[in-house]
Design a protein around this motif. Structure first.
Motif, short mmCIF file in Angstrom:
data_model
loop_
_atom_site.label_atom_id
_atom_site.label_comp_id
_atom_site.label_asym_id
_atom_site.label_seq_id
_atom_site.Cartn_x
_atom_site.Cartn_y
_atom_site.Cartn_z
N ILE A 1 0.87 -1.21 -0.11
CA ILE A 1 0.03 0.02 -0.15
C ILE A 1 0.79 1.12 -0.03
O ILE A 1 0.28 2.26 -0.24
CB ILE A 1 -1.14 0.06 1.21
CG1 ILE A 1 -0.21 -0.06 2.45
CG2 ILE A 1 -1.95 -1.06 1.13
CD1 ILE A 1 -1.10 0.23 3.69
N GLU A 2 2.17 1.14 0.13
CA GLU A 2 3.25 2.13 0.06
C GLU A 2 3.55 2.36 -1.45
O GLU A 2 4.45 3.40 -1.33
CB GLU A 2 4.11 2.13 1.36
CG GLU A 2 4.00 1.74 2.82
CD GLU A 2 3.34 0.63 2.85
OE1 GLU A 2 3.10 0.39 4.07
OE2 GLU A 2 3.58 -0.51 2.02
N ALA A 3 3.20 1.58 -2.17
CA ALA A 3 3.56 1.57 -3.47
C ALA A 3 2.54 0.82 -4.49
O ALA A 3 2.85 -0.10 -5.12
CB ALA A 3 5.04 0.87 -3.74
N ILE A 4 1.52 1.70 -4.76
CA ILE A 4 0.41 1.11 -5.23
C ILE A 4 0.69 1.06 -6.82
O ILE A 4 0.92 1.77 -7.26
CB ILE A 4 -0.87 2.20 -5.05
CG1 ILE A 4 -1.32 2.39 -3.74
CG2 ILE A 4 -1.97 1.61 -5.87
CD1 ILE A 4 -2.31 3.27 -3.58
N ASP B 1 4.72 3.20 7.26
CA ASP B 1 4.88 4.50 6.69
C ASP B 1 3.93 5.36 6.11
O ASP B 1 3.32 5.03 5.10
CB ASP B 1 6.08 4.42 5.45
CG ASP B 1 6.62 5.78 5.15
OD1 ASP B 1 6.04 6.76 5.25
OD2 ASP B 1 7.30 5.94 3.90
N LYS B 2 3.15 5.54 7.05
CA LYS B 2 1.63 6.16 6.56
C LYS B 2 1.40 7.29 5.73
O LYS B 2 0.61 7.39 5.03
CB LYS B 2 0.67 6.15 8.02
CG LYS B 2 0.67 4.97 9.05
CD LYS B 2 0.12 5.29 10.31
CE LYS B 2 0.00 4.01 10.94
NZ LYS B 2 1.30 3.39 11.33
N SER B 3 2.62 7.90 6.03
CA SER B 3 2.74 9.20 5.25
C SER B 3 2.79 9.00 3.79
O SER B 3 2.29 9.37 2.65
CB SER B 3 4.08 10.16 5.67
OG SER B 3 3.48 10.67 6.79
N ARG B 4 3.57 7.80 3.40
CA ARG B 4 3.70 7.27 1.98
C ARG B 4 2.27 6.58 1.44
O ARG B 4 1.89 6.85 0.30
CB ARG B 4 4.86 6.15 2.20
CG ARG B 4 5.14 5.76 0.57
CD ARG B 4 5.62 6.94 -0.25
NE ARG B 4 5.81 6.40 -1.67
CZ ARG B 4 5.93 7.28 -2.38
NH1 ARG B 4 5.89 8.58 -2.40
NH2 ARG B 4 6.03 6.99 -4.00
N VAL B 5 1.55 6.02 2.40
CA VAL B 5 0.32 5.41 1.96
C VAL B 5 -0.53 6.53 1.45
O VAL B 5 -1.30 6.21 0.76
CB VAL B 5 -0.19 4.67 3.21
CG1 VAL B 5 -1.54 4.21 2.75
CG2 VAL B 5 0.54 3.45 3.54
N PHE B 6 -0.68 7.59 2.29
CA PHE B 6 -1.46 8.67 1.94
C PHE B 6 -1.13 9.43 0.77
O PHE B 6 -2.23 9.81 -0.12
CB PHE B 6 -1.52 9.65 3.29
CG PHE B 6 -2.24 9.19 4.35
CD1 PHE B 6 -3.32 8.26 4.39
CD2 PHE B 6 -1.80 9.74 5.56
CE1 PHE B 6 -3.70 7.74 5.64
CE2 PHE B 6 -2.34 8.97 6.94
CZ PHE B 6 -3.24 8.00 6.80
N ALA B 7 0.26 9.81 0.36
CA ALA B 7 0.75 10.27 -0.74
C ALA B 7 0.37 9.24 -2.04
O ALA B 7 -0.09 9.82 -2.90
CB ALA B 7 2.43 10.42 -0.51
N ASP C 1 -5.50 13.68 15.89
CA ASP C 1 -5.11 14.87 15.26
C ASP C 1 -3.88 14.38 14.18
O ASP C 1 -3.84 15.25 13.11
CB ASP C 1 -4.71 15.94 16.27
CG ASP C 1 -5.77 16.50 17.06
OD1 ASP C 1 -7.06 16.29 16.43
OD2 ASP C 1 -5.57 16.77 18.04
N GLU C 2 -2.97 13.61 14.65
CA GLU C 2 -2.10 13.29 13.65
C GLU C 2 -2.54 12.56 12.39
O GLU C 2 -2.05 12.83 11.45
CB GLU C 2 -0.99 12.37 14.24
CG GLU C 2 0.30 11.81 13.57
CD GLU C 2 1.33 10.92 14.36
OE1 GLU C 2 2.32 10.76 13.97
OE2 GLU C 2 0.76 10.48 15.11
N TYR C 3 -3.54 11.79 12.59
CA TYR C 3 -3.98 11.39 11.21
C TYR C 3 -4.64 12.24 10.15
O TYR C 3 -4.47 12.43 8.96
CB TYR C 3 -5.12 10.53 11.56
CG TYR C 3 -5.58 9.07 10.55
CD1 TYR C 3 -5.74 9.42 9.40
CD2 TYR C 3 -5.63 7.89 11.15
CE1 TYR C 3 -6.17 8.45 8.39
CE2 TYR C 3 -5.58 6.93 10.24
CZ TYR C 3 -6.02 7.12 8.98
OH TYR C 3 -6.36 5.99 8.14
#
Length: 272
Positions: A135-138, A159-165, A210-212
């Motif tokens: 999910i970090e590299a769809i 690496d949730k930031s990468r998932v969101f990106a 809040d971080e989410y």
């Protein structure tokens, strides 16, 4: 613990869960109760939703919500499920978007992909495709899907930031991010947090509320909203925590009601 070690633990655990279902068992993470009684995974889907699905698809469900019911999917849309597991949300999505739409499922675990494809075959659903990947590299092109769903999987990513990106990248302008996930409200001591998260999702990693929101905003999303769908009480986890050597009554004020399943909505802005 290194990121790769965490990823391998997740991969191994969900691979074993898929094999257990294939062998006729339940895939519930908790060792203290069966799937039907588990306060995280039980009662997420209605009988009308699961009636036409293979029993293995329901048995393999490890989610914490029902994103397909909340995402307001429309006929003709293209949907991507991040961490699709045994395929229950993909199959339900395919039904909602109809023959003119398409539902993708993305999973990194071979055993889950094999189970999902067999469930697709049994369900006789043609507008579905299961992809192997992280999910970090769809493995889909930019601006290619209308809706991204996920069911209690993003909290497992290192690496949730990468998932969101990545989610932002593959969504079309105006596309919707509509996931169920475990979220933490407020401060919880690290040792206690780790134990509760192990109970909720097998592997720790839930973001604070809040971080989410902040990470989604940084990725470029707008219209961000987190709606609680199930708040976990300390009594639900009493047996599990006690077996971990934790004084449940002592930690209750620091934990009770601070962990929740939430439906997370966000939108990719329209071009221009």
């Amino acid at each position: 613990m290194a990121d790769q070690d965490i990823k391998q633990i997740v991969k191994d655990k969900y691979g074993k869960a898929a094999l257990k279902v294939t062998d006729g068992g339940s895939s519930c993470c908790s060792s203290t109760s069966g799937l039907e009684a588990h306060p995280i995974t039980s009662n997420l889907y209605t009988e009308s939703e699961t009636a036409c699905l293979p029993s293995e698809a329901t048995a393999a469900s490890l989610g914490c919500g029902n994103p397909t019911a909340l995402a307001e999917l429309k006929a003709g849309e293209t949907v991507l499920d991040l961490g699709s597991g045994g395929g229950i949300d993909v199959l339900l999505s395919a039904r909602r978007v109809g023959p003119t739409g398409k539902a993708y499922g993305l999973d990194m675990t071979d055993e889950m992909l094999a189970l999902a494809r067999e469930n697709q075959r049994k369900a006789g659903v043609s507008n579905v495709e299961f992809l192997k990947g992280e999910i970090e590299a769809i493995p889909l092109p930019d601006n290619s899907v209308d809706v991204i769903i996920s069911n209690c999987v993003i909290n497992l990513s290192v690496d949730k930031s990468r998932v969101f990106a990545e989610a932002f990248r593959v969504l079309r302008p105006g596309g919707r991010f509509a996931v169920s996930d475990v979220v933490v409200r407020g401060e919880v001591p690290v040792q206690i947090r780790r134990s509760v998260e192990l109970w909720i999702g097998c592997v720790a990693g839930a973001l604070e509320h809040d971080e989410y929101r902040a990470k989604l905003a940084k990725a470029g999303f707008e219209g961000i909203d987190l709606e609680p769908t199930r708040v976990y009480r300390v009594e639900d986890a009493r047996e599990f925590l006690a077996k971990s050597g934790i004084d449940v009554d002592a930690i209750a004020p620091q934990v009770d009601g601070k962990f929740m399943s939430a439906f997370v909505r966000a939108r990719k802005p329209l071009a221009g």
